[in-house]
Design a protein around this motif. Structure first.
Motif, mmCIF file in Angstrom:
data_model
loop_
_atom_site.group_PDB
_atom_site.id
_atom_site.type_symbol
_atom_site.label_atom_id
_atom_site.label_comp_id
_atom_site.label_asym_id
_atom_site.label_seq_id
_atom_site.Cartn_x
_atom_site.Cartn_y
_atom_site.Cartn_z
ATOM 1 N N ILE A 60 0.840 -1.201 0.000
ATOM 2 C CA ILE A 60 0.000 0.000 0.000
ATOM 3 C C ILE A 60 0.873 1.248 0.000
ATOM 4 N N GLY A 61 1.886 1.267 0.864
ATOM 5 C CA GLY A 61 2.742 2.446 0.957
ATOM 6 C C GLY A 61 3.536 2.719 -0.305
ATOM 7 N N ASP A 62 3.995 1.641 -0.962
ATOM 8 C CA ASP A 62 4.816 1.813 -2.159
ATOM 9 C C ASP A 62 3.988 2.202 -3.379
ATOM 10 N N ARG A 63 2.782 1.683 -3.492
ATOM 11 C CA ARG A 63 1.998 1.853 -4.714
ATOM 12 C C ARG A 63 0.957 2.964 -4.637
ATOM 13 N N LEU A 64 0.758 3.544 -3.445
ATOM 14 C CA LEU A 64 -0.241 4.607 -3.321
ATOM 15 C C LEU A 64 0.231 5.857 -4.059
ATOM 16 N N ASN A 65 -0.582 6.328 -4.969
ATOM 17 C CA ASN A 65 -0.318 7.567 -5.701
ATOM 18 C C ASN A 65 -1.232 8.664 -5.157
ATOM 19 N N ALA A 197 20.813 2.273 -11.435
ATOM 20 C CA ALA A 197 21.206 0.869 -11.511
ATOM 21 C C ALA A 197 21.185 0.205 -10.138
ATOM 22 N N LEU A 198 21.607 0.934 -9.099
ATOM 23 C CA LEU A 198 21.652 0.366 -7.754
ATOM 24 C C LEU A 198 20.238 0.038 -7.273
ATOM 25 N N ALA A 199 19.297 0.950 -7.518
ATOM 26 C CA ALA A 199 17.915 0.714 -7.107
ATOM 27 C C ALA A 199 17.313 -0.465 -7.869
ATOM 28 N N ARG A 200 17.652 -0.571 -9.153
ATOM 29 C CA ARG A 200 17.154 -1.696 -9.945
ATOM 30 C C ARG A 200 17.754 -3.013 -9.445
ATOM 31 N N GLN A 201 19.045 -2.979 -9.102
ATOM 32 C CA GLN A 201 19.705 -4.178 -8.590
ATOM 33 C C GLN A 201 19.088 -4.617 -7.265
ATOM 34 N N ARG A 202 18.781 -3.644 -6.411
ATOM 35 C CA ARG A 202 18.196 -3.950 -5.096
ATOM 36 C C ARG A 202 16.675 -4.121 -5.155
ATOM 37 N N LYS A 203 16.105 -3.913 -6.337
ATOM 38 C CA LYS A 203 14.650 -4.003 -6.533
ATOM 39 C C LYS A 203 13.895 -3.030 -5.641
ATOM 40 N N VAL A 204 14.457 -1.825 -5.507
ATOM 41 C CA VAL A 204 13.811 -0.769 -4.723
ATOM 42 C C VAL A 204 12.851 -0.011 -5.625
ATOM 43 N N PRO A 256 0.502 37.191 -9.434
ATOM 44 C CA PRO A 256 1.215 35.938 -9.178
ATOM 45 C C PRO A 256 1.813 35.920 -7.776
ATOM 46 N N ILE A 257 1.793 34.763 -7.147
ATOM 47 C CA ILE A 257 2.362 34.585 -5.812
ATOM 48 C C ILE A 257 3.132 33.273 -5.775
ATOM 49 N N ARG A 258 3.975 33.114 -4.767
ATOM 50 C CA ARG A 258 4.755 31.890 -4.588
ATOM 51 C C ARG A 258 3.872 30.813 -3.968
ATOM 52 N N GLN A 259 4.079 29.567 -4.376
ATOM 53 C CA GLN A 259 3.294 28.456 -3.831
ATOM 54 C C GLN A 259 4.170 27.244 -3.570
ATOM 55 N N LYS A 260 4.000 26.654 -2.392
ATOM 56 C CA LYS A 260 4.713 25.420 -2.062
ATOM 57 C C LYS A 260 3.892 24.239 -2.552
ATOM 58 N N MET A 261 4.587 23.221 -3.060
ATOM 59 C CA MET A 261 3.926 22.047 -3.610
ATOM 60 C C MET A 261 4.632 20.801 -3.105
ATOM 61 N N VAL A 262 3.873 19.748 -2.848
ATOM 62 C CA VAL A 262 4.424 18.434 -2.522
ATOM 63 C C VAL A 262 3.824 17.436 -3.498
ATOM 64 N N LEU A 263 4.677 16.807 -4.306
ATOM 65 C CA LEU A 263 4.218 15.857 -5.319
ATOM 66 C C LEU A 263 5.070 14.604 -5.308
ATOM 67 N N PRO A 264 4.484 13.466 -5.691
ATOM 68 C CA PRO A 264 5.268 12.223 -5.731
ATOM 69 C C PRO A 264 5.968 12.011 -7.060
ATOM 70 N N ILE A 265 7.177 11.499 -6.996
ATOM 71 C CA ILE A 265 7.876 11.001 -8.187
ATOM 72 C C ILE A 265 7.888 9.482 -8.048
ATOM 73 N N LEU A 266 7.147 8.815 -8.911
ATOM 74 C CA LEU A 266 6.932 7.377 -8.791
ATOM 75 C C LEU A 266 7.985 6.598 -9.569
ATOM 76 N N PHE A 267 8.541 5.579 -8.899
ATOM 77 C CA PHE A 267 9.505 4.676 -9.526
ATOM 78 C C PHE A 267 8.938 3.261 -9.486
ATOM 79 N N GLN A 268 8.738 2.676 -10.668
ATOM 80 C CA GLN A 268 8.195 1.326 -10.766
ATOM 81 C C GLN A 268 9.113 0.439 -11.596
ATOM 82 N N LEU A 269 9.381 -0.747 -11.094
ATOM 83 C CA LEU A 269 10.217 -1.710 -11.825
ATOM 84 C C LEU A 269 9.400 -2.398 -12.905
#
Length: 269
Positions: A60-65, A197-204, A256-269
């Motif tokens: 759930i934690g890894d795949r939740l978008n 490559a390291l993440a792919r090797q470790r299957k992270v 225009p004003i400044r805005q903070k954003m939090v977004l996910p960058i998803l990595f899938q094998l």
């Protein structure tokens, strides 16, 4: 000796006179025979995800978008999804029984439907169907509370000036958005992404939550991960966001004003 014969004739006559009625009664029995087995709420040995509860939580934690619109609006909380674990270990009859937002509800349903199989429940010596309720929590990562995703800041002078006034948090009239739209931006992320490559090797795999500020000119600053994965994925997420095309800045009262954003960058094998 005549009575059995007469009785047989009467039965034969009634049968011949009312075949439709008997056929109808026979048909009415079929749905009862084909009814699905009972679904239990409480059992002697409950159903468990294959691999265990901890592995299911990691899934759930890894795949939740986190839906972008929910992040932008600062929506967080829990969606509860109720479903049936069948005798085969598959899930069915999914339904949201505690809603958070349409986008979060849809994401929670997607996770459950696409999830791993279960070891079915057992009750009174046999395998049975069980109804299960699973909470899916959406929480904006710590560190972004001072200006949540979707909030924006106004400053009286330049942020580097000693005379800068304190930050004022407001809800923008028009939130910041990528040029071309959010979907196009995430498609661009997938195109430029280079899996370490390291993440792919470790299957992270999973998601790195990235925090950044969209400046008044649409450039991105203050880029940093607030939820890390390691194995080179954090650095790759930083590289991706730093190379991002400019955004359309947030606006408040037409300016225009400044805005903070939090977004996910998803990595899938």
């Amino acid at each position: 000796m005549l009575r059995p014969v007469c009785l047989a004739l009467v039965v034969a006559a009634l049968t011949a006179a009312a075949p439709a009625a008997l056929a109808q009664k026979t048909k009415l029995k079929y749905p009862k025979q084909a009814a699905a087995p009972e679904v239990y709420d409480a059992v002697e040995k409950p159903a468990v995800p294959v691999g265990g509860v901890e592995a299911y939580g990691n899934y759930i934690g890894d795949r939740l978008n986190y839906p972008t619109t929910a992040l932008q609006a600062g929506v967080q909380g829990t969606v509860e999804v109720t479903f049936v674990v069948e005798k085969t270990g598959a899930t069915s009859n999914w339904a949201v029984t505690k809603s958070l937002s349409p986008e979060c509800d849809a994401e929670a349903l997607r996770l459950i439907k696409a999830g791993p199989r279960w070891t079915p429940a057992q009750h009174k010596g046999g395998v049975v169907r069980q109804r299960v309720t699973m909470p899916i929590t959406f929480q904006i990562p710590p560190g972004s509370e001072t200006a949540p995703a979707g909030a924006a800041t106004i400053m009286g002078t330049s942020p580097t000036s000693a005379a800068a006034t304190p930050l004022q948090t407001v809800a923008p009239d028009e939130p910041a958005r990528p040029v071309g739209g959010t979907e196009a931006w995430f498609e661009w992320v997938q195109q430029v992404q280079k899996y370490p490559a390291l993440a792919r090797q470790r299957k992270v795999h999973g998601k790195v939550m990235m925090e950044f500020v969209i400046e008044k000119d649409g450039s991105l600053t203050g880029i940093k991960p607030v939820k890390r994965l390691g194995s080179g994925l954090d650095e790759e997420a930083i590289r991706i966001v730093k190379s991002s095309p400019k955004w359309e800045p947030a606006k408040y009262k037409g300016a225009p004003i400044r805005q903070k954003m939090v977004l996910p960058i998803l990595f899938q094998l």
